[in-house]
Motif scaffolding. Sequence first.
Motif, PDB file in Angstrom:
ATOM      1  N   VAL A 182      33.129  48.351  38.994  1.00 47.85           N
ATOM      2  CA  VAL A 182      32.185  48.187  40.106  1.00 47.85           C
ATOM      3  C   VAL A 182      32.702  47.246  41.190  1.00 47.85           C
ATOM      4  N   TYR A 183      33.424  46.200  40.810  1.00 45.84           N
ATOM      5  CA  TYR A 183      33.810  45.174  41.777  1.00 45.84           C
ATOM      6  C   TYR A 183      35.309  45.076  42.062  1.00 45.84           C
ATOM      7  N   ILE A 184      36.130  45.169  41.006  1.00 45.27           N
ATOM      8  CA  ILE A 184      37.558  44.915  41.195  1.00 45.27           C
ATOM      9  C   ILE A 184      38.281  46.139  41.751  1.00 45.27           C
ATOM     10  N   GLN A 185      38.107  47.284  41.132  1.00 51.02           N
ATOM     11  CA  GLN A 185      38.817  48.486  41.582  1.00 51.02           C
ATOM     12  C   GLN A 185      38.473  48.883  43.020  1.00 51.02           C
ATOM     13  N   PRO A 186      37.210  48.745  43.450  1.00 53.02           N
ATOM     14  CA  PRO A 186      36.899  49.075  44.843  1.00 53.02           C
ATOM     15  C   PRO A 186      37.386  48.021  45.850  1.00 53.02           C
ATOM     16  N   GLY A 187      37.925  46.909  45.371  1.00 48.84           N
ATOM     17  CA  GLY A 187      38.440  45.883  46.262  1.00 48.84           C
ATOM     18  C   GLY A 187      37.415  44.860  46.706  1.00 48.84           C
ATOM     19  N   LEU A 188      36.269  44.826  46.047  1.00 49.78           N
ATOM     20  CA  LEU A 188      35.224  43.871  46.419  1.00 49.78           C
ATOM     21  C   LEU A 188      35.470  42.482  45.845  1.00 49.78           C
ATOM     22  N   ALA A 189      36.189  42.409  44.724  1.00 45.85           N
ATOM     23  CA  ALA A 189      36.347  41.131  44.039  1.00 45.85           C
ATOM     24  C   ALA A 189      37.759  40.948  43.504  1.00 45.85           C
TER      25      ALA A 189
END
Length: 70
Positions: free
Chosen positions: A40-47
Amino acid sequence: NSCPSIGDQNAGIEMVLFEDFACPSCHRFMSEIFPKIQAVYIQPGLAKFVLIPIVIHEKSKVVANAVLEI
């Protein structure tokens, strides 16, 4: 930063995990919860996710030191 990390280094969110590699609760977090955070967060580049190894259980000292050397 000398601790292992994954994700976009310029992401707006930085998650930091303090983990003892011999800790059953830490292991459960990494096997059950972390994959959801990653999707949810790392792969999409959010975190960006930073791992800081700690030693609570004496037998994890060698592993924690090895992680920091990678």
